[in-house]
Design a protein around this motif. Structure first.
Motif, PDB file in Angstrom:
ATOM      1  N   ASP A 176       0.824  -1.213   0.000  1.00 30.64           N
ATOM      2  CA  ASP A 176       0.000   0.000   0.000  1.00 30.64           C
ATOM      3  C   ASP A 176       0.855   1.259   0.000  1.00 30.64           C
ATOM      4  N   SER A 177       1.952   1.243   0.750  1.00 34.51           N
ATOM      5  CA  SER A 177       2.793   2.439   0.844  1.00 34.51           C
ATOM      6  C   SER A 177       3.389   2.798  -0.515  1.00 34.51           C
ATOM      7  N   GLN A 194       2.036   2.021  -3.484  1.00 34.51           N
ATOM      8  CA  GLN A 194       0.942   2.492  -4.332  1.00 34.51           C
ATOM      9  C   GLN A 194       0.555   3.928  -3.999  1.00 34.51           C
ATOM     10  N   GLN A 195       0.547   4.264  -2.715  1.00 35.53           N
ATOM     11  CA  GLN A 195       0.220   5.634  -2.316  1.00 35.53           C
ATOM     12  C   GLN A 195       1.261   6.619  -2.802  1.00 35.53           C
ATOM     13  N   GLN A 221       0.697   7.178  -6.488  1.00 37.15           N
ATOM     14  CA  GLN A 221      -0.482   8.005  -6.734  1.00 37.15           C
ATOM     15  C   GLN A 221      -0.217   9.474  -6.418  1.00 37.15           C
ATOM     16  N   GLN A 222       0.668   9.725  -5.465  1.00 35.57           N
ATOM     17  CA  GLN A 222       1.019  11.102  -5.113  1.00 35.57           C
ATOM     18  C   GLN A 222       2.034  11.706  -6.074  1.00 35.57           C
TER      19      GLN A 222
END
Length: 426
Positions: A204-205, A207-208, A211-212
């Protein structure tokens, strides 16, 4: 609602099935990663004797052996830097698959080597995959596991590499002087790619961060921003101490055992086989225990103090192992302690380096530390080759001198940050 486990719960009680699966996959990749590195140590005597048309203990064989280890470290550095950056840019899953294919295929091709330069080229290419795989797997484990379990998981991950050493020992023992067949086993890890592609999900980290629209895997940010550059440079130097002494000091356990046996009148062929056992199994057992202990030590003492304890122990055990044993049996008693400290500290790299960098630089930064350390260690290996080939020094003296590098590690720790009890930087 936030369900936190009670403070008295064991670290593993909050670990999910998927997290265990990631640890298993990452560890499997690292096991064969280690196998690819160790199979050369186990078979280089027979390989180089044949390719150089020389005798097993000739200075030429020893010199080229250390030179190829230096080439391996350079290849690991370049591969680690390349694939570490790709892991931050493209993701953990595809990059891990590429690195496994790289080291397995080129290891298998070593079967066909007929000249000394063939070995140099192939070891360089194998090392590129080996260096890249570690960085991706270490970052993945750190990102997937919960904070309370991160140090233990990282320690377990790195400790499983001892299984690779045992596999290399068994392969070398099984093939005897037919060293080429041992390298064919290097093709087996290619099957791991299917498992990686089907089971691993991007953290998740990561992917975040993507996305940022962060600068994923940016070396200009890693080395241009003081917050990241300082631990990157110091971490690289710390890894150089461990990796340089590993290839210059730890692998000498096999040579020390062989020389001790020959001194006792054992025939060369039998001495070679027993020395493989001493290094590939007895010493490796101590190394495995040391690596498994690093995670709990890092939780109890903190990362820096755990490293300091291991470096101090290594500094003392190296000359003791070289000079105290007077028989092969006595040496066998020393080698597990030797492996515990000299190799056990390596588990700390998988625990510590991913904790120094944010998600968009985690694999890049971890790889820069670990594999940049390989490049610095390569120069130490050239020095190792010269010391071991020097007519005025025997092997015990050369190894003891090389063991003084652990003092440098103790100094470096004074300038590195403590990460115990902290969240991963973002």
């Amino acid at each position: 609602m936030n369900h936190q486990p009670p403070a008295t719960s064991r670290w593993y009680q909050e670990v999910t099935g998927y997290q265990w699966l990631v640890l298993l996959i990452a560890s499997a990749g690292w096991v064969f990663d280690t196998f690819e590195g160790q199979i050369f140590n186990i078979t280089r005597g027979q390989m180089l004797t044949e390719l150089l048309n020389s005798t097993p203990n000739s200075p030429e064989v020893k010199l080229w052996g250390d030179r190829f280890l230096a080439i391996f470290l350079v290849g690991g550095t370049l591969g680690g830097v390349l694939f570490g950056s790709l892991a931050d840019r493209l993701g953990r899953k595809p990059t891990m698959a590429i690195t496994i294919l790289c080291y397995s295929l080129f290891s298998g091709l070593t079967y066909f080597a007929t000249d000394i330069w063939h070995v140099g080229v192939l070891r360089f290419l194998v090392a590129m995959g080996v260096g890249g795989e570690w960085a991706v797997a270490a970052a993945l484990v750190a990102e997937v596991f919960p904070p309370r379990a991160r140090a233990q998981a990282g320690g377990i991950f790195h400790a499983t590499g001892i299984l690779g050493t045992w596999l290399a020992f068994l392969a070398g023992w099984a093939v005897g002087s037919d060293w080429r067949y041992a390298y064919l086993l290097g093709l087996v890890p290619a099957l791991l790619v299917v498992w990686v592609r089907s089971k691993v999900e991007e953290p998740d980290s990561w992917q975040q961060a993507e996305q940022q629209q962060r600068q994923m895997g940016s070396f200009s940010e890693l080395l241009g921003v003081r917050r990241w550059a300082r631990p990157a440079i110091l971490g690289m130097c710390l890894a150089a101490v461990g990796l340089g002494t590993y290839w210059g000091v730890a692998v000498a356990g096999q040579n020390l055992a062989e020389l001790m046996l020959i001194k006792q009148g054992v025939a060369q062929t039998e001495a070679d086989q027993q020395a493989k056992f001493a290094y590939g199994f007895v010493q490796a057992c101590g190394a495995g225990v040391g690596q498994l202990c690093f995670g709990p030590l890092a939780v109890w003492l903190g990362r820096r103090r755990a490293f300091a304890l291991m470096h101090l122990g290594a500094l003392l055990i190296v000359p003791a192992t070289c000079y105290l044993p007077q028989t092969y049996d006595q040496l066998l008693m020393m080698l597990p302690v030797f492996g515990f400290f000299v190799i056990g500290l390596h588990a700390g790299y998988a625990v510590y380096f991913p904790e120094l960098f944010p998600a968009h630089l985690r694999a890049t930064g971890s790889s820069f530390c670990f594999n940049g350390g390989r490049l610095l260690a390569a120069s130490m290996l050239w020095m190792s080759a010269e010391l071991k080939a020097h007519p005025a020094l025997d092997l015990r003296a050369a190894v003891s001198i090389l063991g003084l590098w652990f003092l440098v590690g103790l100094v470096l720790l004074a300038f590195l940050p403590e990460t115990r009890g902290q969240e991963l930087p973002e």
